[in-house]
Structures are given as C-alpha cells and as structure tokens.
Design an enzyme around this catalytic site. Structure first.
Site, PDB file in Angstrom:
ATOM      1  CE  LYS A 146      -1.754   2.665   3.130  1.00 26.76           C
ATOM      2  NZ  LYS A 146      -1.742   3.993   2.494  1.00 26.76           N
ATOM      3  N   GLY A 203       7.139   4.436   8.465  1.00 24.53           N
ATOM      4  CA  GLY A 203       6.270   5.585   8.709  1.00 24.53           C
ATOM      5  C   GLY A 203       6.450   6.109  10.113  1.00 24.53           C
ATOM      6  N   GLY A 230       3.462   2.942  13.977  1.00 18.38           N
ATOM      7  CA  GLY A 230       4.256   1.737  14.201  1.00 18.38           C
ATOM      8  C   GLY A 230       3.849   1.023  15.478  1.00 18.38           C
ATOM      9  CD  GLU A 254      13.852   0.351   8.961  1.00 20.27           C
ATOM     10  OE1 GLU A 254      14.285   1.271   9.683  1.00 20.27           O
ATOM     11  OE2 GLU A 254      14.483  -0.700   8.757  1.00 20.27           O
ATOM     12  CB  CYS A 303      12.694   8.404   9.037  1.00 18.32           C
ATOM     13  SG  CYS A 303      13.537   7.277   7.919  1.00 18.32           S
ATOM     14  CD  GLU A 326      10.300  11.822  12.300  1.00 20.25           C
ATOM     15  OE1 GLU A 326       9.255  11.221  12.594  1.00 20.25           O
ATOM     16  OE2 GLU A 326      11.189  11.342  11.580  1.00 20.25           O
TER      17      GLU A 326
END
Lengths: 476, 301
Positions: A182, A234, A239, A256, A290, A387
C-alpha cells in the site's frame, strides 16, 4: 554582481499520466470494490495529476488472496529464475528512470535533482542487489535452504515513494514471498507505474499487488489473518499501533519509524564540509527524511563561526519549481504536512527559540516552507524532541564529547547520527557510544543497498538493506 | 554408638532462598513468600514472591550494569561466562539434587540435565567474541566510503524463563542474552524456581558484575506485566508465558517498541542452540566514513 539562473526545467512530456488508475490486483488493474476514488495532486502546483482507485478492506482481502495463490508457484521457482525476474525489473527501471524521476517529482514535490540523482539510481540498485541474493540464500548465514514466509503486507510512506517500494519489494521477492503493497495516499503514482514494469518484466500475476489507499486500507492489510509478514515505514505512533495489532499472532514484523537524528560538529571539524553535511542532513528532501539530522549539536567554541557559514550557505539554496534542474528545495508533500511543520516551527518560536530563514520567496500556489533554523534551543524544547519531518533545523551546543553523546542519546528515537571531526579516534569512540542504527561520520544521508539501515529504540526494529535485510523475509 | 543421645538424626539446615538483584540477595520487598513443592507435592522451600517494585528495582540494577557490561571486551565477557561454567561444575551435586526435585527426574537424568546446562554456558562463552564476525562486517557500498555494520546489545532484556525446564531452559534463555552484552531481568519458572535462585549464588561468585543478571521468583504474570510495560526495558523474551499472557505482554511491549521474542515450543532443550536467541536481542549499527577518492582531477585526500 550575481548572475541570475536561467530557468532549466526538465520536460514533463516524457511521462504520460493517465487520468485515472485502478488498483493492481492479480496482474490486472481493477476498480475498488466500493468504487471509491481519490485524487492525487502535485504539491508544487496543487494541480490534480490523476484520479486513483481507493482500496478498502474488501480489496485488501482480494489482493491477499491473489498473493496467496501466487505464492505457491513463486516460492517454488528456482532462485536463479526469481533472480532473473528481479534483474529484468532493475534493468527496466534503469531504462525508464528519467520518466520515473519526472513522475516522482510531479507527485511528491521533491526536486528533480534528487529523484534523478538519488532516488532512481538507488531504486534500480536495490533490485540489482537483491536479485543477486535470490539464488544464494543458502549462503546468507541463515542455515541451508531458508524458507520464505508467505504473503508480505507492506505499507510505505510518501517521502521516497519508489525507493521505499524497492526497499520492501526487492528483498521480499528475492526470498520467494509475494507482496501486497500500500503506497501512501499522497504519492500513489510511481507504485502504479511499477505495476506496469512488473507487466513488462513478465512477472507472474499476483506476485506483486499494489493497493493505493488511506490508513484504513493499511490497517486492514496489517490485520489480515492471511498475511504472514508485515513491513511498515512511517511514523512511530502508527508503528506502535501496528505492533499492537500483530501481537499474539505469528506474523513477522519489521518497523522503520521516526527519528530525531543528532548531527554533532566538533571544533576541529572542517567547517565548510561540515556545513555541506548539515545542509544535506536536514534539507535533503525538504527534511522529510526519517534519518534527517534535525538536531545540530555544535561545540560551543565554533558555534558562531559555524552558524555564520551555515546561514551564508542557506542563503544560496534555491527554492522553487521542483522540475527545474537547479532547484535545491522543492515543495512540502501535502497541505497536511505543511500545517504540521508550520505548527511545530511556531511552537519553537513560542517556546523561546530564535528563528531564522534566508530571504526566500515562496511560490504562490502549492505547499512551501522556507529552510529554517532555530538557535538558542534547549533539550526541553518541543522542536528538539519531536520529529518535525520538514526543513527545520534545531541548533544546540555542547562543550565536551561526553556532553555531546549524552545530548545526542537523549531521545526515545535511535535511527541516525552524524559526527564531524578530523580526529579518527574520536569518531570511533563517539560512534561506539551513540545509540543509533546508522552513523555517518564526516558525511550524511548516504544510502546503499548493500548497507543495513534501521533504528534502535523507538525508531523501530529490523534492518533493511544488505544481508541483514533478508532476515525480515525468511523463516529464521 | 551406645549413647542414646547420639541416635537422633542430625537436623538439616534449611536454606532461605532469596532473590538475586544488583549482585545482592534481597528478600522480596513485599515480604511475601510462596510454597515450592517437588513433583510429588512435598514441600521443598519457601521462595520469595517478588512484587512489581522488585521488578522495577531489578530493571534499575540492570540498567546501571549495562554500560560496563556492554562496554567490556568480548574476550572478557567470554572469560566470565566460562567462569560461570567452572563454578557450576563445582556445585554440580547441589544442582543435580535441585533439578531432580524440581522436575521429578531421576538422579541420573538430572545429572544429564545439569551437565548439558554447564556445557551450554561453555558454548555461549565461546560465542562472545565471534558473533560480531559472523553477523557483522564491511559492506561493499557503491561509492568512496568505508562502511561497517556491527552488532550491539539492545539493552535491558526481560526474560521470562521457560516454565518446564527449570535449569537447562533457564540458562538456555539467559546465557545468549548476556553473552552479547545485554543485561537481564529474569523471571524464574513459577512452579520450580529453586535452581534459578541457586544459580544467582553461582553468578555472584563468577566475576559477573552485579546487576548483569537479576533473578526474580514469584507469579510470572504478576512480575511480567510491569516489565513488559517498563519504559526502560528494551526487549522481552516471552518464553515462559502462555498464549494469553504472551499476547497481553506483547501489546504492552509495543508502548516503547520493545524487541519481542515470542514463545516458541521447545520439546527438548538439549539440542544445539542456533544463534537466533543472540540475534533477537542485537541491534545492527552501520557506520560510514568517506575514504577519499582519486577522481579525474587528482587526489581528494
């Protein structure tokens, strides 16, 4: 006087975007079961590029069944045959890389300089690298004849749409798994073009299935009882949700996730090279990375000198049309992401950090954010902890190597870090102490298919790339 | 032997079993104990019933020990693991007795289990300075860079020891965790905790720094819950959890993305272990550095 740059736009005639696309299931393009569609826009102009079928739970089920059916034959193929399919795919990507680079720039908003010189070469390289593993799995260190897991459900982000697809699909196919992938809702097009590459390569039906859609489709895929492996790149929040979903099942999981990378500059670092590395670290891909070096840790004694150089360098960055070959900073991927970056930057100011951006004219349409740096940042500031996933750099200072390490590690994330110093022993000592999966010393944001990538702590688990990347797709 | 007073059997000295936390032997802070019986239901001893506070104390001790243990040379860790085997060998008879009682085995079978357990420490002692070479190495990147991947310990690992194999199973899950530089908080088999608690005494005299292994006994579910939710625990081995508990703990572990090793059925712990139990609690760190390059314009180094 300064010479002006003449416009140097890459032609978009090379890419033929259809007005609408379906889901790619069992080798065919198909409408969503409930007929839903969504539009994908170019972030730099807000132009609608295409209308794409939106997968729902029913489509997920159909795609997983197709992948399950295809798994039997695909996993039984000799590795040398699977290898040849992957080599074919790698070659076709190379042949079509200019087309794909333009497409990716249109759909994602990142500069053509980056899609052309970073994304696409790496995409092809990943397929090449893992193609070579397909018939050598006995020698990969997981015992003789390691077996594939089955159907892999893969959910990827919008920051490197095609590269993340390559990171997921290449090792999965090499090891004999079949996939349902996806792509993100803002960047579905390159994955759909990849479906066409699968067709050109003659890949058996059902081995690769592509389901453009939103988070609900991703959640349905992750939760599907007939998926054997889940791979996600993501946000950390999503996650964690995925980790809860697969708890108590036999699904293998790799994640990740986010990061808040520290880029540490010691006083003996070559300043000009460090400045280039800082710029690469946080302004590559508009900071939507990231592993971005979003926290700059500067030794106090060189802080002023470094900041002067850095500001001077930032003033030369060219922001604008991503298709222009001279553009350094492209558009932010979506209005939603722009709002998030804006809110966090505003919060940085509100919490007392000092904000600076070079003089910079933003285009009137599209989603834009000027390269921004904050000084007077402390570890308690939100912009030093959360982040931001945008072109925003927080600058902190330190006095001793121990303090630098302590500050660098003071985060729940552990994905990347940078070290700038001329002293080799210091590089090795500091690299040893940093709790991060990737450490760039005297360089930053380098990637290679042979090289394992992934995080410590809340940046997720598992590694992608290299021999390590095979483990996620093998029953070991 | 005519004196009647000398016909009494000597009264043996009972052992007070204690937890092993931070290199010390505390009772549970809760003051609780529970009865431990042999396989026939005969009372053997009272074991401490650790509380969530004991679990937290053990995590603090494990975290404190992590820096020095993970920073020790692999050679040094191997020496210490081998030393554990030496100390166990010296107390072999005690463990044969304890394992026989705990698992209802004959003396000879229990001796076999203890020997296998000692050999297991030796096996892992030899791994400490080899695992990095087997699973790490240089990566041939397409560019002028030197790039090296090395395994590093994940951190503090909570280990729920297997319920059925009170000694060999226990050591089979603890040794790989510490061989690679992690520190451990171990929850002993709930029904048969005594060999684990005695192992603490061996560890304390084996040059193993205090806090590297911490042994708790009590109700597995009660102790495991705060460990799985603890923000300063980096990984959890669910070997000793049943299916329902394992799922619950895995969900709690997602909160800080702990590395989770799910329970896998093991019929026979005597088989040669693979390296999976080591790699499950290792991170891979990849360090890049430019090498300089000789381009058309000459040397750049």
């Amino acid at each position: 006087m300064a010479f002006e740059y003449a416009p140097a736009p890459e032609s978009r005639a090379i890419v033929d975007i259809a007005p609408s696309y379906g889901l790619f299931i069992d080798g065919e393009f198909a409408e969503a079961a409930d007929g839903k569609v969504f539009k994908t826009v170019s972030p730099s102009t807000e132009e609608v590029l295409s209308e794409v079928a939106q997968a729902g739970a029913e489509d997920v089920d159909r795609a997983v069944r197709a992948a399950r059916k295809a798994f039997e034959k695909w996993s039984a193929l000799p590795g040398s045959e699977r290898a040849k399919y992957l080599f074919r795919i790698a070659r076709i990507i190379q042949e079509r890389s200019r087309e794909l680079a333009v497409l990716e720039t249109l759909d994602n908003g990142k500069p053509i300089k980056e899609t052309r010189d970073a994304d696409l070469p790496l995409v092809a390289a990943h397929f090449f690298y893992y193609a070579g593993w397909a018939d050598k799995l006995d020698h990969a260190g997981f015992g003789p004849n390691p077996r594939p897991l089955g159907v892999a459900g893969q959910v990827i982000p919008w920051n490197f749409p095609l590269l993340m697809l390559a990171w997921k699909i290449a090792p999965a196919l090499a090891t004999g798994n079949t996939v349902v992938l996806k792509p993100a809702e803002t960047t579905p097009l390159s994955a759909l073009f990849f479906a066409d590459i699968c067709r050109q390569a003659g890949l058996p039906k059902g081995v690769v299935n592509i389901l453009p859609g939103y988070g609900d489709a991703g959640a349905a895929l992750v939760a599907h009882p007939d998926v054997n492996k889940v791979a996600f790149t993501g946000s950390t929040a999503v996650g964690k949700e995925i980790a809860r979903t697969v708890a108590g099942t036999r699904k293998k999981l790799t994640l990740e996730l986010g990061g808040k990378g520290a880029n540490i500059v010691f006083d003996d670092a070559p300043i000009d090279q460090a400045v280039e590395g800082i710029v690469t670290g946080i302004f590559f891909n508009q900071g939507q990375v990231c592993c971005a070096g979003s926290r700059l840790l500067v030794q106090e004694s060189v802080h002023d000198e470094l900041l002067d150089s850095l500001k001077r360098r930032l003033s030369t960055l060219r922001l604008g049309d991503p298709l222009d070959k001279n553009t350094d900073i492209g558009a932010i991927n979506s209005a939603e992401q722009l709002a998030r970056i804006t809110a966090l930057a505003d919060q940085g100011e509100a919490e007392g950090a000092e904000r600076w951006s070079p003089a910079c004219e933003l285009p009137s349409s599209g989603y834009w954010f000027a390269p921004t740096l904050f000084t007077n940042v402390t570890q308690a500031h939100t912009i030093a902890r959360d982040e931001i996933f945008g072109p925003v750099l927080s600058v902190l200072t330190f006095r001793t190597p121990d303090e630098a390490v302590a500050k660098a590690n003071n985060t729940p994330y552990g994905l990347s870090a940078g070290i700038w110093t001329e002293k080799g022993s210091r590089i090795l000592a500091v690299a040893n102490k940093l709790r991060a999966g990737v450490i760039w010393s005297n360089t930053f944001n380098k990637f290679d298919p042979t090289s394992p990538f992934g995080g410590y702590k809340e940046s997720g688990f598992g590694r992608e790339g290299g021999r390590h990347g095979l483990e996620a797709y093998l029953d070991v | 032997m005519s004196d009647k007073s000398e016909t009494f059997d000597r009264l043996s000295v009972f052992k007070t079993y204690k937890l092993y936390v931070g290199g010390k032997f505390p009772r549970s802070e809760s003051g609780r104990v529970y009865e431990v019986s042999d396989s026939k239901g005969q009372w053997l001893a009272n074991a401490p019933q650790a509380s969530r506070k004991d679990a937290r104390d053990a995590v603090v001790a494990a975290r404190k020990a992590f820096g020095a243990w993970s920073g020790a040379t692999a050679y040094n860790r191997g020496q210490i693991l081998y030393r554990i085997a030496e100390m166990l060998e010296g107390r072999r008879d005690q463990f044969v007795r304890e394992v026989a009682d705990a698992e209802g085995l004959s003396k000879s079978k229990a001796a076999g289990v203890v020997d296998a357990t000692i050999d297991r420490w030796v096996w892992y002692a030899g791994w400490t300075d080899k695992i990095a070479q087997v699973i790490g190495g240089g990566n041939p990147v397409a560019g002028p860079f030197f790039n090296l991947s090395t395994p590093e310990p994940t951190g503090v690992v909570a280990v729920l020891a297997p319920q059925e194999s009170s000694f060999l199973g226990l050591v089979s899950v603890v040794a790989p965790v510490i061989a690679t530089g992690n520190t451990a908080v171990v929850v002993a088999s709930e029904k048969s905790p005594l060999p684990a608690l005695s192992l603490g005494e061996v560890l304390a005299t084996s040059d193993l720094p205090g806090g590297v292994v911490n042994v708790l006994s009590g109700r597995t579910a009660e102790i495991a819950a705060p460990l799985a939710a603890h923000q300063d625990v980096n990984a959890i081995d669910l070997a000793g959890a049943d299916e329902v508990l394992a799922k619950e703990l895995e969900i709690a572990a997602a909160d800080n993305l702990k590395r989770v090793l799910r329970p896998q059925p093991v019929d026979n712990w005597t088989g040669t272990p693979g390296i999976d139990r080591m790699t499950a609690f290792l991170e891979t760190k990849t360090v890049w550095h430019p090498t300089g390059s000789l381009g058309a314009s000459g040397s750049s180094y």
